[in-house]
Write a protein that holds these residues in place. Structure first.
Motif, PDB file in Angstrom:
ATOM      1  N   THR A  36      -1.784   8.096  -6.008  1.00  0.00           N
ATOM      2  CA  THR A  36      -2.041   8.079  -7.448  1.00  0.00           C
ATOM      3  C   THR A  36      -0.745   8.216  -8.238  1.00  0.00           C
ATOM      4  O   THR A  36       0.212   8.856  -7.782  1.00  0.00           O
ATOM      5  CB  THR A  36      -2.983   9.227  -7.865  1.00  0.00           C
ATOM      6  OG1 THR A  36      -2.332  10.477  -7.620  1.00  0.00           O
ATOM      7  CG2 THR A  36      -4.305   9.165  -7.111  1.00  0.00           C
ATOM      8  N   ASP A  95      -7.466   7.506 -12.272  1.00  0.00           N
ATOM      9  CA  ASP A  95      -6.333   7.971 -11.479  1.00  0.00           C
ATOM     10  C   ASP A  95      -6.416   9.481 -11.272  1.00  0.00           C
ATOM     11  O   ASP A  95      -6.198   9.976 -10.165  1.00  0.00           O
ATOM     12  CB  ASP A  95      -5.020   7.588 -12.170  1.00  0.00           C
ATOM     13  CG  ASP A  95      -3.812   7.779 -11.274  1.00  0.00           C
ATOM     14  OD1 ASP A  95      -3.640   6.974 -10.323  1.00  0.00           O
ATOM     15  OD2 ASP A  95      -3.027   8.720 -11.519  1.00  0.00           O
ATOM     16  N   LEU A  98      -9.128  10.369  -8.767  1.00  0.00           N
ATOM     17  CA  LEU A  98      -8.636  10.142  -7.409  1.00  0.00           C
ATOM     18  C   LEU A  98      -7.684  11.252  -6.979  1.00  0.00           C
ATOM     19  O   LEU A  98      -7.753  11.742  -5.852  1.00  0.00           O
ATOM     20  CB  LEU A  98      -7.959   8.776  -7.322  1.00  0.00           C
ATOM     21  CG  LEU A  98      -7.530   8.293  -5.945  1.00  0.00           C
ATOM     22  CD1 LEU A  98      -8.709   8.204  -4.986  1.00  0.00           C
ATOM     23  CD2 LEU A  98      -6.855   6.930  -6.071  1.00  0.00           C
ATOM     24  N   TYR A  99      -6.806  11.670  -7.889  1.00  0.00           N
ATOM     25  CA  TYR A  99      -5.883  12.772  -7.587  1.00  0.00           C
ATOM     26  C   TYR A  99      -6.671  14.047  -7.265  1.00  0.00           C
ATOM     27  O   TYR A  99      -6.398  14.708  -6.260  1.00  0.00           O
ATOM     28  CB  TYR A  99      -4.949  13.012  -8.779  1.00  0.00           C
ATOM     29  CG  TYR A  99      -4.083  14.235  -8.607  1.00  0.00           C
ATOM     30  CD1 TYR A  99      -2.963  14.206  -7.779  1.00  0.00           C
ATOM     31  CD2 TYR A  99      -4.393  15.424  -9.241  1.00  0.00           C
ATOM     32  CE1 TYR A  99      -2.185  15.339  -7.596  1.00  0.00           C
ATOM     33  CE2 TYR A  99      -3.621  16.557  -9.065  1.00  0.00           C
ATOM     34  CZ  TYR A  99      -2.508  16.505  -8.241  1.00  0.00           C
ATOM     35  OH  TYR A  99      -1.744  17.635  -8.054  1.00  0.00           O
TER      36      TYR A  99
END
Length: 160
Positions: A36, A95, A98-99
């Motif tokens: 990411t 993002d 996902l992180y």
């Protein structure tokens, strides 16, 4: 990258040319492994010495020297930050989702801590001022409000 080189009988042939700079090494061996953009931002900010403002990376420093390593890390930090700013809020949320999915800590706990302490403010490169800094902080504040609602985190106590 491919470079044209004259081979047999003066005919140009393609030969790969590899960038051996500290920045290229950093990307190839480290940053490309972080899935990411926000994760890259966190990683690069973590390499900045909070007392001196310089970046420290043992491996890069050994191979390329401290000055070149610092420069590569500083430039990469600014580039990753600029990349983050090109994202709209929807892309930033994806993002950041996902992180967060890659963290071992409880997501609710992370969001609660981030809302209370705002550690994301320390991820901004020192060279970033004015509008870009405000846009980043405003975007992250909006995202924290969204994540706070999604994860059922109470608003921080203004008197605390």
């Amino acid at each position: 990258m491919i470079s044209g080189v004259k081979g047999e009988r003066g005919v140009k042939t393609a030969r790969p040319v590899f960038d051996r700079s500290a920045a290229s090494d950093l990307w190839r061996n480290t940053l490309s492994q972080i899935p990411t953009v926000f994760g890259r931002l966190v990683y690069l900010a973590s390499l900045r010495n909070s007392n001196s403002g310089s970046y420290e990376h043992h491996g890069l420093g050994l191979v390329f020297g401290e000055d070149e390593a610092n420069s590569a890390l500083k430039d990469s930090h600014s580039a990753v930050f600029a990349e983050w700013l090109t994202f709209n809020l929807e892309q930033q949320k994806a993002d950041l989702d996902l992180y967060l999915a890659g963290l071992f800590e409880d997501k609710r706990q992370v969001v609660e801590t981030w809302v209370r302490l705002a550690p994301y403010q320390n991820l901004v490169p020192a060279s970033i001022r004015g509008v870009e800094r405000r846009v980043y902080i405003n975007d992250l504040t909006a995202l924290m409000d969204l994540f706070r609602n999604v994860h059922g985190v109470a608003a921080p106590d203004p008197d605390a």
